[in-house]
Write a protein that holds these residues in place. Structure first.
Motif, PDB file in Angstrom:
ATOM      1  N   VAL A 267       0.797  -1.196  -0.125  1.00  0.00           N
ATOM      2  CA  VAL A 267       0.136  -0.076   0.074  1.00  0.00           C
ATOM      3  C   VAL A 267       1.073   1.220   0.117  1.00  0.00           C
ATOM      4  O   VAL A 267       1.743   1.363   1.046  1.00  0.00           O
ATOM      5  N   THR A 268       0.878   1.948  -0.801  1.00  0.00           N
ATOM      6  CA  THR A 268       1.432   3.403  -0.894  1.00  0.00           C
ATOM      7  C   THR A 268       0.566   4.683  -0.634  1.00  0.00           C
ATOM      8  O   THR A 268       1.382   5.610   0.046  1.00  0.00           O
ATOM      9  N   GLU A 269      -0.829   4.368  -0.597  1.00  0.00           N
ATOM     10  CA  GLU A 269      -1.655   5.564   0.074  1.00  0.00           C
ATOM     11  C   GLU A 269      -2.956   4.874   0.372  1.00  0.00           C
ATOM     12  O   GLU A 269      -3.426   4.086  -0.482  1.00  0.00           O
ATOM     13  N   THR A 270      -3.512   5.183   1.735  1.00  0.00           N
ATOM     14  CA  THR A 270      -4.819   4.675   1.811  1.00  0.00           C
ATOM     15  C   THR A 270      -5.891   6.055   1.511  1.00  0.00           C
ATOM     16  O   THR A 270      -5.707   7.020   2.127  1.00  0.00           O
ATOM     17  N   LEU A 271      -6.711   5.884   0.497  1.00  0.00           N
ATOM     18  CA  LEU A 271      -7.432   7.067   0.182  1.00  0.00           C
ATOM     19  C   LEU A 271      -8.557   7.238   0.949  1.00  0.00           C
ATOM     20  O   LEU A 271      -9.178   8.465   1.406  1.00  0.00           O
ATOM     21  N   LEU A 272      -9.279   6.065   1.481  1.00  0.00           N
ATOM     22  CA  LEU A 272     -10.497   6.291   2.270  1.00  0.00           C
ATOM     23  C   LEU A 272     -10.524   4.891   3.284  1.00  0.00           C
ATOM     24  O   LEU A 272      -9.983   3.775   2.843  1.00  0.00           O
ATOM     25  N   ASP A 273     -10.447   5.347   4.460  1.00  0.00           N
ATOM     26  CA  ASP A 273     -10.509   4.334   5.603  1.00  0.00           C
ATOM     27  C   ASP A 273     -11.729   4.236   6.593  1.00  0.00           C
ATOM     28  O   ASP A 273     -11.962   5.313   7.411  1.00  0.00           O
ATOM     29  N   ALA A 274     -12.439   3.344   6.180  1.00  0.00           N
ATOM     30  CA  ALA A 274     -14.024   3.493   6.955  1.00  0.00           C
ATOM     31  C   ALA A 274     -14.287   2.146   7.845  1.00  0.00           C
ATOM     32  O   ALA A 274     -13.392   1.192   7.421  1.00  0.00           O
ATOM     33  N   PRO A 275     -15.082   2.002   8.657  1.00  0.00           N
ATOM     34  CA  PRO A 275     -15.025   0.757   9.438  1.00  0.00           C
ATOM     35  C   PRO A 275     -15.502  -0.419   8.390  1.00  0.00           C
ATOM     36  O   PRO A 275     -14.868  -1.711   8.793  1.00  0.00           O
ATOM     37  N   PHE A 276     -16.180  -0.251   7.456  1.00  0.00           N
ATOM     38  CA  PHE A 276     -16.514  -1.486   6.508  1.00  0.00           C
ATOM     39  C   PHE A 276     -15.893  -1.200   5.120  1.00  0.00           C
ATOM     40  O   PHE A 276     -16.202  -2.308   4.101  1.00  0.00           O
ATOM     41  N   TYR A 277     -15.155  -0.096   4.532  1.00  0.00           N
ATOM     42  CA  TYR A 277     -14.604   0.087   3.452  1.00  0.00           C
ATOM     43  C   TYR A 277     -13.398   0.772   3.293  1.00  0.00           C
ATOM     44  O   TYR A 277     -13.029   1.466   4.209  1.00  0.00           O
ATOM     45  N   ALA A 278     -12.513   0.511   2.410  1.00  0.00           N
ATOM     46  CA  ALA A 278     -11.296   1.020   2.273  1.00  0.00           C
ATOM     47  C   ALA A 278     -11.091   1.021   0.950  1.00  0.00           C
ATOM     48  O   ALA A 278     -11.188   0.138  -0.102  1.00  0.00           O
ATOM     49  N   ARG A 279     -10.361   2.209   0.244  1.00  0.00           N
ATOM     50  CA  ARG A 279      -9.974   2.400  -0.936  1.00  0.00           C
ATOM     51  C   ARG A 279      -8.407   2.701  -0.795  1.00  0.00           C
ATOM     52  O   ARG A 279      -8.063   3.786  -0.135  1.00  0.00           O
ATOM     53  N   SER A 280      -7.508   2.237  -1.461  1.00  0.00           N
ATOM     54  CA  SER A 280      -5.964   2.373  -1.448  1.00  0.00           C
ATOM     55  C   SER A 280      -5.410   2.432  -2.840  1.00  0.00           C
ATOM     56  O   SER A 280      -5.911   1.849  -3.678  1.00  0.00           O
ATOM     57  N   VAL A 281      -4.333   3.052  -2.789  1.00  0.00           N
ATOM     58  CA  VAL A 281      -3.366   2.958  -3.872  1.00  0.00           C
ATOM     59  C   VAL A 281      -2.076   1.773  -3.682  1.00  0.00           C
ATOM     60  O   VAL A 281      -1.510   1.734  -2.461  1.00  0.00           O
TER      61      VAL A 281
END
Length: 236
Positions: free
Chosen positions: A182-196
């Motif tokens: 993982v180079t960057e975490t764009l969104l970190d929520a309790p049930f969802y994540a979007r990452s680079v």
């Protein structure tokens, strides 16, 4: 973005309007007109996003055993232009556009899923792995060429990325012999994540966008009680 009822939705062959926001297709590009209010802080989100597909995907997919959930990568590769007035923001780059639709709540038919998309030279790699409620699994591995044609490729072996701050799992797949990171975490929520993610796909080192969704967490009562504060609801 604000969740709205059926009375706030208007649609014809070229346009989909949801409340004050709209998406318009002119035959070659998709223009999103945004007029929203952020949450939980009520800041204004105003502006235009234009998506110019470099090619249109030629296939759609059924995600569950009963055929209630569908997914289609509309534009595996696109050019995107963002021009926001509030907040003031301008940028352009490569993009991607897909659609999910279904006849039942996601949490009824899925435990979790992960998705990954990366540009690899003239091609695009797309991975979609889902665990279903009926105990079966689905792993899609696709290569889109520059004309948008989608072909199935061998499913890469599983790999695991570090958990998020919310301790959410981020499973993925990658070429054998490569270690995604993982180079960057764009969104970190309790049930969802979007990452680079820096990874290996189609025999190349690539930078990918990765998504991880846990629907057991999503369906939990505390999360359901929190959602209206992050996604306001209006029925006008």
């Amino acid at each position: 973005m604000t969740e709205r009822g059926a009375g706030a939705v208007r649609r014809d062959a070229q346009t989909l309007s949801i409340g004050p926001s709209a998406a318009e297709w002119n035959g070659t590009s998709l223009t999103l007109h945004l007029a929203e209010r952020g949450a939980p802080l009520p800041y204004r989100v105003r502006g235009v996003v234009r998506i110019h597909p470099l090619a249109l995907g030629d296939r759609g997919f059924i995600l569950d055993s009963a055929g209630r959930h569908r997914w289609r990568p509309i534009a595996p590769r696109a050019r995107i232009e963002v021009a926001l007035d509030s907040p003031t923001l301008r940028w352009s780059g490569t993009g991607y556009l897909d659609t999910n639709d279904g006849d039942a709540p996601l949490e009824s038919d899925f435990v979790d899923w992960d998705w990954c998309r990366a540009a690899a030279g003239d091609a695009t790699a797309i991975l979609y792995n889902a665990r279903r409620r009926d105990g079966t699994q689905q792993s899609l591995a696709l290569r889109a060429d520059r004309h948008g044609r989608l072909e199935d490729i061998a499913v890469p072996p599983p790999a695991r990325l570090p958990r998020t701050l919310w301790r959410l799992e981020r499973p993925t797949r990658a070429d054998a012999g490569t270690t995604p990171r993982v180079t960057e975490t764009l969104l970190d929520a309790p049930f969802y994540a979007r990452s680079v993610v820096a990874t290996g796909l189609l025999g190349q080192k690539v930078v990918a966008v990765h998504e991880s969704l846990d629907l057991d967490r999503f369906a939990a009562l505390p999360i359901q009680l929190m959602l209206p504060f992050r996604a306001p609801r209006s029925f006008r």
